[in-house]
Enzyme design. Structure first.
Site, PDB file in Angstrom:
ATOM      1  CD  GLN A 183      -7.127  -4.453   4.380  1.00 49.20           C
ATOM      2  OE1 GLN A 183      -8.102  -5.088   4.768  1.00 49.20           O
ATOM      3  NE2 GLN A 183      -7.209  -3.191   4.011  1.00 49.20           N
TER       4      GLN A 183
ATOM      5  CB  CYS B 287      -3.842   3.396  -1.471  1.00 50.51           C
ATOM      6  SG  CYS B 287      -4.983   4.739  -1.236  1.00 50.51           S
TER       7      CYS B 287
ATOM      8  CE  LYS C 178      -7.240  -0.005   6.427  1.00 49.67           C
ATOM      9  NZ  LYS C 178      -8.072   0.362   5.280  1.00 49.67           N
TER      10      LYS C 178
ATOM     11  CG  ASP D 260       0.624  -2.381   5.952  1.00 54.30           C
ATOM     12  OD1 ASP D 260      -0.339  -2.523   6.720  1.00 54.30           O
ATOM     13  OD2 ASP D 260       0.564  -1.723   4.896  1.00 54.30           O
TER      14      ASP D 260
ATOM     15  CG  HIS E 254      -1.889   0.985   1.429  1.00 52.49           C
ATOM     16  ND1 HIS E 254      -1.629   2.270   1.825  1.00 52.49           N
ATOM     17  CD2 HIS E 254      -3.239   0.916   1.246  1.00 52.49           C
ATOM     18  CE1 HIS E 254      -2.768   2.946   1.894  1.00 52.49           C
ATOM     19  NE2 HIS E 254      -3.758   2.143   1.539  1.00 52.49           N
TER      20      HIS E 254
HETATM   21  C1  LIG Z   1      -2.488  -2.886   3.459  1.00 57.12           C
HETATM   22  C2  LIG Z   1      -2.773  -1.509   3.966  1.00 57.12           C
HETATM   23  N1  LIG Z   1      -1.790  -0.804   4.536  1.00 57.12           N
HETATM   24  C3  LIG Z   1      -1.987   0.423   5.035  1.00 57.12           C
HETATM   25  C4  LIG Z   1      -3.220   1.036   4.959  1.00 57.12           C
HETATM   26  C5  LIG Z   1      -3.399   2.401   5.532  1.00 57.12           C
HETATM   27  O1  LIG Z   1      -4.286   2.359   6.599  1.00 57.12           O
HETATM   28  P1  LIG Z   1      -4.820   3.705   7.245  1.00 57.12           P
HETATM   29  O2  LIG Z   1      -5.365   4.532   6.115  1.00 57.12           O
HETATM   30  O3  LIG Z   1      -5.865   3.251   8.203  1.00 57.12           O
HETATM   31  O4  LIG Z   1      -3.652   4.375   7.901  1.00 57.12           O
HETATM   32  C6  LIG Z   1      -4.274   0.351   4.340  1.00 57.12           C
HETATM   33  C7  LIG Z   1      -5.590   0.987   4.182  1.00 57.12           C
HETATM   34  O5  LIG Z   1      -6.369   0.617   3.327  1.00 57.12           O
HETATM   35  C8  LIG Z   1      -4.047  -0.951   3.849  1.00 57.12           C
HETATM   36  O6  LIG Z   1      -5.025  -1.667   3.283  1.00 57.12           O
END
Ligand SMILES: Cc1ncc(COP(=O)(O)O)c(C=O)c1O
Length: 420
Positions: free
Chosen positions: A217, A378, A240, A214, A137
């Protein structure tokens, strides 16, 4: 009634989910959208909230609101106790050795930026490398590019295969004596791939390199044990995991957190301040400058309680069943191509419909009350890898049902009729 009987977490003790009953706990799921019952399949973007979370946040503001860690008065003491209790709860949820290793942030994005700005800036130099992957992401790409710009370090990425899995041979080649950190997504939001985090941690550690995961998810879908994963940092977001927006978590290995400098200055993160210099509070306070997101943390505690009451083994099993059903049904629609066919997947079904832009797919489904996500999620490098501008993505939570998958399939039939 949709009752999912899932494989037993412990043989002899079948786990079952009464999905219809669970849906009653999420008021938004009863909404009508464009005159149709909402079918919410955008859970990778954010999950819906159970009433207990909504009530916990409302109760805090209506009866318990006070700033924490500062007051000697009744409300402040109560708020402080409640806030600190959630830190302990998060540590248990992630199986962290100690609540001191849990830092509250605004979300996964801020957690990763914290590591990039604190750990990254303090260890990286012009000869050094950060190893990420081609399925990250943007929030696990851009923070490393920002820190690379100021330190002169280089960001390298492990390529992914046509199925959407990491190329592990390439990982071994790219991991080298200049690598200072590996940063990898646990469960890809764009493909659904579950990465072999423990294996990557072992390979990185054999070269003395720490690993950041990360977990935006994975925290809600696969169950996370940071000690079993043997990761050095783990980042996730409250919204999430059925909790409020504006709160997230960074878990860190204690000796790394101790060595890392603060990344933001202000109240609460200091031991002492003079006009000439300041000293820092112990972790985790060192990384939590200013008034934190108190109501959101309280809401996160309620969300974790809810998730635990359902049980992650049961959640994972039901979501796997749903994903398998959706993969089979959507995959057999003529003209639909699935993007991301890794052997280990969870909760995410990305696809394209021949000759129809994903945004048009999303618009037709929206007309049917079906919420999916369309776009690059993203994760533009993944789209580039597959030569696509965008995909359509249905992502599942434990409150979704087979009949909602059927509604998605009917909606896609309508897409084909409209654009056919
Ligand atoms: C795999 C992954 N990493 C990071 C993020 C970023 O999360 P946040 O926007 O809650 O900081 C997301 C959000 O969709 C994500 O799916």
């Amino acid at each position: 009634m949709t009752t999912a009987t899932t494989p037993a977490a412990h043989p002899g003790f079948p786990v079952s989910l009464d999905v219809e009953r669970i849906r009653e706990d999420f008021p938004i799921l009863a909404s009508l959208v464009r005159g149709k019952r909402l079918v919410y399949l955008d859970n990778a973007a954010t999950t819906q909230k159970p009433q207990t979370v909504i009530d916990a946040v409302a109760r805090f503001y209506s009866a318990e609101n006070a700033n924490i860690h500062r007051g000697v008065h009744y409300l402040s003491e109560r708020a402080t106790v409640a806030f600190d209790a959630v830190r302990t709860h998060v540590a248990t949820f992630l199986n962290a050795p100690s609540p001191r290793q849990i830092i509250f942030t605004r979300g996964t994005t801020e957690s990763i930026n914290l590591v990039a700005q604190s750990f990254g800036r303090s260890v990286l130099g012009p000869e050094d490398e950060i190893l990420i992957t081609g399925m990250e992401h943007h929030s696990n790409i851009v923070p490393w590019q920002l820190v690379a710009e100021v330190t002169g370090a280089t960001v390298r990425a492990v390529p992914i295969t046509d199925a959407g899995e990491l190329d592990l041979d390439a990982f071994d080649r790219l991991l080298n004596p200049r690598t200072r950190l590996v940063a990898v997504v646990h469960l890809s939001n764009a493909l659904g791939t579950i990465n072999p985090v423990r294996e990557l941690a072992d390979r990185a550690h054999s070269r003395g390199v720490p690993l950041l995961v990360d977990g935006a998810q994975s925290a809600a879908h696969v169950g996370v044990d940071v000690q079993a994963l043997d990761c050095d940092f783990f980042a996730c977001s409250g919204h999430k995991v059925y909790g409020p927006t504006g709160v997230g978590v960074l878990y860190g290995r204690e000796e790394l957190l101790e060595r890392m400098p603060p990344w933001q200055g202000g109240g609460d993160m200091i031991a002492s301040v003079t006009l000439e210099r300041s000293t820092w509070a112990p972790v985790p306070a060192k990384f939590e400058a200013g008034t934190p997101m108190i109501a959101e943390v309280i809401g996160l505690g309620a969300a974790l309680e809810y998730v635990e009451s359902v049980g992650l083994p049961a959640i994972a099993s039901w979501e796997n069943e749903l994903l398998a059903y959706a993969t089979a049904r959507v995959g057999e629609i003529p003209g639909v191509r699935l993007i991301g066919t890794a052997r280990r997947k969870a909760s995410v079904l990305s696809f394209v419909v021949d000759g129809v832009h994903p945004h048009d797919v999303g618009a037709v489904l929206d007309d049917e009350g079906i919420a999916i996500r369309t776009g690059h999620h993203c994760a533009q490098p993944i789209m580039q890898r597959f030569g696509l501008p965008a995909t359509a993505r249905a992502s599942f939570a434990f409150y979704n049902t087979r009949s909602e998958v059927d509604a998605l399939v009917r909606g896609l039939d309508r897409v084909r009729a409209v654009f056919g």
